[in-house]
Design a protein around this motif. Structure first.
Motif, PDB file in Angstrom:
ATOM      1  N   ALA A   1     -61.871  31.700  -5.314  1.00  0.00           N
ATOM      2  CA  ALA A   1     -61.089  31.620  -4.072  1.00  0.00           C
ATOM      3  C   ALA A   1     -60.200  30.381  -4.088  1.00  0.00           C
ATOM      4  CB  ALA A   1     -62.026  31.582  -2.869  1.00  0.00           C
ATOM      5  N   TYR A   2     -60.746  29.280  -4.588  1.00  0.00           N
ATOM      6  CA  TYR A   2     -59.969  28.048  -4.705  1.00  0.00           C
ATOM      7  C   TYR A   2     -58.760  28.278  -5.606  1.00  0.00           C
ATOM      8  CZ  TYR A   2     -58.826  23.217  -6.025  1.00  0.00           C
ATOM      9  OH  TYR A   2     -58.171  22.043  -6.259  1.00  0.00           O
ATOM     10  N   GLY A   3     -58.974  28.900  -6.750  1.00  0.00           N
ATOM     11  CA  GLY A   3     -57.884  29.159  -7.681  1.00  0.00           C
ATOM     12  C   GLY A   3     -56.813  30.045  -7.080  1.00  0.00           C
ATOM     13  N   ALA A   4     -57.206  31.054  -6.299  1.00  0.00           N
ATOM     14  CA  ALA A   4     -56.229  31.944  -5.672  1.00  0.00           C
ATOM     15  C   ALA A   4     -55.373  31.192  -4.661  1.00  0.00           C
ATOM     16  CB  ALA A   4     -56.963  33.101  -4.986  1.00  0.00           C
ATOM     17  N   VAL A   5     -56.006  30.336  -3.867  1.00  0.00           N
ATOM     18  CA  VAL A   5     -55.241  29.550  -2.889  1.00  0.00           C
ATOM     19  C   VAL A   5     -54.274  28.610  -3.587  1.00  0.00           C
ATOM     20  CG1 VAL A   5     -55.421  27.750  -1.119  1.00  0.00           C
ATOM     21  CG2 VAL A   5     -56.984  29.699  -1.082  1.00  0.00           C
ATOM     22  N   MET A   6     -54.724  27.989  -4.674  1.00  0.00           N
ATOM     23  CA  MET A   6     -53.852  27.074  -5.403  1.00  0.00           C
ATOM     24  C   MET A   6     -52.627  27.792  -5.963  1.00  0.00           C
ATOM     25  SD  MET A   6     -54.867  23.911  -5.345  1.00  0.00           S
ATOM     26  CE  MET A   6     -55.110  24.310  -3.609  1.00  0.00           C
ATOM     27  N   ALA A   7     -52.806  29.008  -6.418  1.00  0.00           N
ATOM     28  CA  ALA A   7     -51.672  29.771  -6.946  1.00  0.00           C
ATOM     29  C   ALA A   7     -50.685  30.107  -5.831  1.00  0.00           C
ATOM     30  CB  ALA A   7     -52.173  31.045  -7.623  1.00  0.00           C
ATOM     31  N   ILE A   8     -51.200  30.547  -4.683  1.00  0.00           N
ATOM     32  CA  ILE A   8     -50.336  30.890  -3.557  1.00  0.00           C
ATOM     33  C   ILE A   8     -49.608  29.653  -3.041  1.00  0.00           C
ATOM     34  CG2 ILE A   8     -50.314  31.716  -1.173  1.00  0.00           C
ATOM     35  CD1 ILE A   8     -52.709  33.507  -1.951  1.00  0.00           C
ATOM     36  N   TYR A   9     -50.366  28.573  -2.943  1.00  0.00           N
ATOM     37  CA  TYR A   9     -49.759  27.355  -2.389  1.00  0.00           C
ATOM     38  C   TYR A   9     -48.718  26.774  -3.334  1.00  0.00           C
ATOM     39  CZ  TYR A   9     -51.356  22.370  -3.281  1.00  0.00           C
ATOM     40  OH  TYR A   9     -51.526  21.069  -3.664  1.00  0.00           O
ATOM     41  N   ALA A  10     -48.885  26.962  -4.619  1.00  0.00           N
ATOM     42  CA  ALA A  10     -47.883  26.489  -5.572  1.00  0.00           C
ATOM     43  C   ALA A  10     -46.595  27.301  -5.460  1.00  0.00           C
ATOM     44  CB  ALA A  10     -48.438  26.566  -6.984  1.00  0.00           C
ATOM     45  N   ILE A  11     -46.722  28.602  -5.244  1.00  0.00           N
ATOM     46  CA  ILE A  11     -45.545  29.462  -5.103  1.00  0.00           C
ATOM     47  C   ILE A  11     -44.777  29.107  -3.832  1.00  0.00           C
ATOM     48  CG2 ILE A  11     -44.784  31.835  -4.705  1.00  0.00           C
ATOM     49  CD1 ILE A  11     -47.179  32.714  -6.484  1.00  0.00           C
ATOM     50  N   ILE A  12     -45.505  28.962  -2.724  1.00  0.00           N
ATOM     51  CA  ILE A  12     -44.851  28.592  -1.460  1.00  0.00           C
ATOM     52  C   ILE A  12     -44.162  27.249  -1.603  1.00  0.00           C
ATOM     53  CG2 ILE A  12     -45.275  27.938   0.949  1.00  0.00           C
ATOM     54  CD1 ILE A  12     -47.535  29.988   0.992  1.00  0.00           C
ATOM     55  N   ASP A  13     -44.838  26.320  -2.245  1.00  0.00           N
ATOM     56  CA  ASP A  13     -44.293  24.974  -2.394  1.00  0.00           C
ATOM     57  C   ASP A  13     -43.061  24.966  -3.285  1.00  0.00           C
ATOM     58  OD1 ASP A  13     -44.701  22.431  -1.382  1.00  0.00           O
ATOM     59  OD2 ASP A  13     -45.563  21.721  -3.251  1.00  0.00           O
ATOM     60  N   ALA A  14     -43.072  25.792  -4.325  1.00  0.00           N
ATOM     61  CA  ALA A  14     -41.912  25.857  -5.214  1.00  0.00           C
ATOM     62  C   ALA A  14     -40.697  26.424  -4.494  1.00  0.00           C
ATOM     63  CB  ALA A  14     -42.248  26.714  -6.435  1.00  0.00           C
ATOM     64  N   LEU A  15     -40.933  27.294  -3.514  1.00  0.00           N
ATOM     65  CA  LEU A  15     -39.832  27.893  -2.774  1.00  0.00           C
ATOM     66  C   LEU A  15     -39.307  26.979  -1.675  1.00  0.00           C
ATOM     67  CD1 LEU A  15     -41.159  31.565  -2.427  1.00  0.00           C
ATOM     68  CD2 LEU A  15     -39.391  30.721  -3.988  1.00  0.00           C
ATOM     69  N   ASP A  16     -40.214  26.265  -0.996  1.00  0.00           N
ATOM     70  CA  ASP A  16     -39.739  25.439   0.118  1.00  0.00           C
ATOM     71  C   ASP A  16     -39.145  24.108  -0.342  1.00  0.00           C
ATOM     72  OD1 ASP A  16     -41.814  23.523  -0.231  1.00  0.00           O
ATOM     73  OD2 ASP A  16     -43.087  24.405   1.299  1.00  0.00           O
ATOM     74  N   ASN A  17     -39.465  23.657  -1.554  1.00  0.00           N
ATOM     75  CA  ASN A  17     -38.942  22.378  -2.028  1.00  0.00           C
ATOM     76  C   ASN A  17     -37.416  22.338  -2.100  1.00  0.00           C
ATOM     77  OD1 ASN A  17     -40.571  19.904  -3.601  1.00  0.00           O
ATOM     78  ND2 ASN A  17     -41.833  21.530  -2.763  1.00  0.00           N
ATOM     79  N   PRO A  18     -36.758  23.303  -2.766  1.00  0.00           N
ATOM     80  CA  PRO A  18     -35.293  23.255  -2.796  1.00  0.00           C
ATOM     81  C   PRO A  18     -34.668  23.318  -1.411  1.00  0.00           C
ATOM     82  CG  PRO A  18     -36.128  24.757  -4.464  1.00  0.00           C
ATOM     83  CD  PRO A  18     -37.286  24.395  -3.592  1.00  0.00           C
ATOM     84  N   LEU A  19     -35.270  24.088  -0.506  1.00  0.00           N
ATOM     85  CA  LEU A  19     -34.735  24.182   0.852  1.00  0.00           C
ATOM     86  C   LEU A  19     -34.822  22.836   1.562  1.00  0.00           C
ATOM     87  CD1 LEU A  19     -33.604  25.807   3.186  1.00  0.00           C
ATOM     88  CD2 LEU A  19     -35.948  26.467   3.785  1.00  0.00           C
ATOM     89  N   LEU A  20     -35.970  22.158   1.441  1.00  0.00           N
ATOM     90  CA  LEU A  20     -36.125  20.847   2.071  1.00  0.00           C
ATOM     91  C   LEU A  20     -35.133  19.837   1.498  1.00  0.00           C
ATOM     92  CD1 LEU A  20     -40.037  20.635   2.192  1.00  0.00           C
ATOM     93  CD2 LEU A  20     -38.501  20.833   4.151  1.00  0.00           C
ATOM     94  N   GLY A  21     -34.965  19.851   0.178  1.00  0.00           N
ATOM     95  CA  GLY A  21     -34.018  18.931  -0.441  1.00  0.00           C
ATOM     96  C   GLY A  21     -32.592  19.216  -0.028  1.00  0.00           C
ATOM     97  N   HIS A  22     -32.235  20.495   0.058  1.00  0.00           N
ATOM     98  CA  HIS A  22     -30.880  20.881   0.458  1.00  0.00           C
ATOM     99  C   HIS A  22     -30.602  20.450   1.895  1.00  0.00           C
ATOM    100  CE1 HIS A  22     -27.177  23.197   0.371  1.00  0.00           C
ATOM    101  NE2 HIS A  22     -27.549  23.843   1.460  1.00  0.00           N
ATOM    102  N   LEU A  23     -31.564  20.675   2.790  1.00  0.00           N
ATOM    103  CA  LEU A  23     -31.391  20.265   4.183  1.00  0.00           C
ATOM    104  C   LEU A  23     -31.227  18.752   4.295  1.00  0.00           C
ATOM    105  CD1 LEU A  23     -34.020  22.584   5.926  1.00  0.00           C
ATOM    106  CD2 LEU A  23     -31.523  22.786   6.004  1.00  0.00           C
ATOM    107  N   SER A  24     -31.978  18.022   3.459  1.00  0.00           N
ATOM    108  CA  SER A  24     -31.849  16.569   3.470  1.00  0.00           C
ATOM    109  C   SER A  24     -30.452  16.140   3.025  1.00  0.00           C
ATOM    110  CB  SER A  24     -32.905  15.945   2.555  1.00  0.00           C
ATOM    111  OG  SER A  24     -32.727  14.555   2.435  1.00  0.00           O
ATOM    112  N   ASP A  25     -29.944  16.739   1.953  1.00  0.00           N
ATOM    113  CA  ASP A  25     -28.608  16.396   1.466  1.00  0.00           C
ATOM    114  C   ASP A  25     -27.536  16.676   2.515  1.00  0.00           C
ATOM    115  OD1 ASP A  25     -29.538  15.555  -0.998  1.00  0.00           O
ATOM    116  OD2 ASP A  25     -29.224  17.498  -1.964  1.00  0.00           O
ATOM    117  N   ARG A  26     -27.724  17.710   3.325  1.00  0.00           N
ATOM    118  CA  ARG A  26     -26.719  18.113   4.309  1.00  0.00           C
ATOM    119  C   ARG A  26     -26.888  17.424   5.658  1.00  0.00           C
ATOM    120  NH1 ARG A  26     -23.859  22.761   3.047  1.00  0.00           N
ATOM    121  NH2 ARG A  26     -23.576  23.263   5.255  1.00  0.00           N
ATOM    122  N   THR A  27     -27.944  16.645   5.807  1.00  0.00           N
ATOM    123  CA  THR A  27     -28.187  15.966   7.082  1.00  0.00           C
ATOM    124  C   THR A  27     -27.103  14.919   7.332  1.00  0.00           C
ATOM    125  OG1 THR A  27     -30.575  16.295   6.965  1.00  0.00           O
ATOM    126  CG2 THR A  27     -29.798  14.514   8.378  1.00  0.00           C
TER     127      THR A  27
END
Length: 453
Positions: free
Chosen positions: A50-76
């Motif tokens: 169960a731990y491994g499954a959560v880590m995989a999901i959380y890594a995917i979500i994190d990989a997707l939200d990182n560019p968005l957060l960085g882009h929003l910061s650049d445009r602030t």
């Protein structure tokens, strides 16, 4: 919004004022990564699958939200700058989520425990990403000259190591002896509250003192998808990113498994991890000055390659440790290699950012660093798979079902897997090429440069 050529030069940010921010950003996430397996798997009994499954999901979500957060910061665009608003919002949110992460009721079991773990693990990682994308983006902006940048980076890595002494080496003592016991959870909650308060004060102090250059905010950034496409077509994004990931994933395994390595592989109380972690961190701190001089003499790329090899040798030595003394001896070598990576890895990345700014005429450090974060977020998938493999090959499923070969299991987790990764990184680093010097054009926005004939 300021017009090109009208913004006055900002006051210089003292290197120590910027660097101390690393102390605040490091304490929360390193306590989380260093104790999450012990807390949820070994004490609360969450199954490693169960731990491994959560880590995989959380890594995917994190990989997707990182560019968005960085882009929003650049445009602030704000009178407080581009990065500071995100730092001032992210700090209290990460503190609150970290405290909740270590406040899981001891009565939770099964799906309830899994849900609590998943929600707060993902939230903690998201707010940590927000903080680090903006904090890291300030380095090339505040210090465009590589000599100044190396000093600031050396100082911030020093502050990070102080934070690691507290969040990793001291945490087992606080959670199992001062505020709690070896098998209780109360110590983790109290420690998280203390660390969270300290981190919040430090990050706010750093953010309020950072003097962003208003000229960097005078140009509207390109839309997200074209910017991302431009980055992923850059060969250095892949070569530096994948090679750096070998180091990042290896250290993520070490941070998450050191306490269980001490418990099961060395057969010592978890609190004894204080001595092993303390020696590694102290050696790393002492080595920063040495590695900084090596960088000045031989260059960041040469030192980066050497540091990879030293770190790999340290993990090989740690596998054969049979007690605290031999583990500490091997830890000295690990600390020396780790110190070299701390002193050089961000400098290599900063050169890539400089080259991108010079080539494209816009400063998008937030997006670029967040895109690099894609490789860092592989940590979650790999650590999850590595932990799951312990159940497959050695029978370790949780603290309630540890199997009969737990000692060997955590030798593989802490030594063999990191050795393989850093050995690959050492070979790959020999093939990586980055700009030899900071491109002069990267130090100022495109609007400030004289036209080329």
């Amino acid at each position: 919004m300021s017009q090109p050529g009208t913004a006055s030069a900002p006051m210089r940010t003292p290197a120590w004022r910027y660097a101390i921010g690393m102390f605040g950003t490091s304490i929360p996430i390193n306590m989380i990564k260093g104790s999450m397996i012990l807390f949820y798997v070994d004490i609360l009994g969450l199954d490693v699958r169960a731990y491994g499954a959560v880590m995989a999901i959380y890594a995917i979500i994190d990989a997707l939200d990182n560019p968005l957060l960085g882009h929003l910061s650049d445009r602030t665009r704000s009178r407080f700058g581009r990065r500071r608003p995100w730092l001032l919002v992210g700090a209290p949110m990460l503190t609150a989520c970290m405290i909740a992460f270590f406040s899981a009721p001891a009565s939770l079991r099964g799906a309830g425990l899994l849900l609590w773990f998943a929600v707060f693990a993902i939230l903690c990682e998201a707010f940590d990403s927000m903080l680090n994308a903006n904090y890291g983006a300030l380095l090339p902006e505040l210090y465009p000259r590589e000599r100044d940048r190396a000093v600031a980076n050396g100082l911030r890595q020093g502050f990070q190591l102080v934070a690691l002494v507290i969040s990793l080496a001291v945490t087992p003592l606080l959670t199992t002896r001062v505020f709690g016991t070896e098998r209780s959870t109360e110590g983790f909650q109290i420690t998280a509250i203390v660390y969270g308060a300290v981190a919040l004060v430090v990050i706010v102090f750093m953010a309020l003192g950072a003097r962003e250059n208003p000229r960097y905010s005078t140009r509207e950034q390109a839309p997200l998808l074209p910017s991302v496409w431009s980055i992923v077509r850059n060969p250095m994004f892949w070569t530096v990113g994948l090679t750096g990931a070998c180091y990042g994933i290896a250290m993520a395994l070490v941070l998450s498994g050191i306490q269980l390595y001490v418990r099961y592989s060395l057969g010592l109380p978890v609190g004894t991890a204080l001595y092993l972690q303390g020696v590694v961190i102290l050696v790393s701190a002492g080595g920063l000055a040495v590695w900084t001089r090596v960088v000045a003499r031989r260059g960041a790329l040469w030192a980066w390659r050497l540091a990879f090899a030293v770190l790999a040798a340290g993990f090989a030595a740690l596998f054969f440790a049979t007690g605290l003394v031999t583990a500490v001896a091997a830890g000295v070598l690990v600390g020396a290699g780790w110190s070299g990576m701390l002193a050089t890895n961000d400098l290599i990345v900063a050169r890539v950012l400089d080259a991108d700014a010079a080539r494209n005429g816009e400063h998008r450090e937030g997006l670029f660093l967040s895109a690099f974060g894609f490789f860092t977020r592989l940590n979650g998938i790999v650590t999850g798979l590595a932990l799951t493999s312990l159940g497959v090959f050695f029978g370790y499923n949780s603290g309630d079902d540890p199997g009969t070969r737990t000692g060997l299991a955590f030798r593989f987790y802490l030594c063999v897997y990191p050795f393989a990764l850093t050995a690959i990184g050492a070979v790959a680093a020999r093939l990586v090429s980055v700009p030899i010097e900071t491109p002069p054009a990267a130090a100022e926005p495109a609007e400030q440069r004289a036209p080329r004939l």
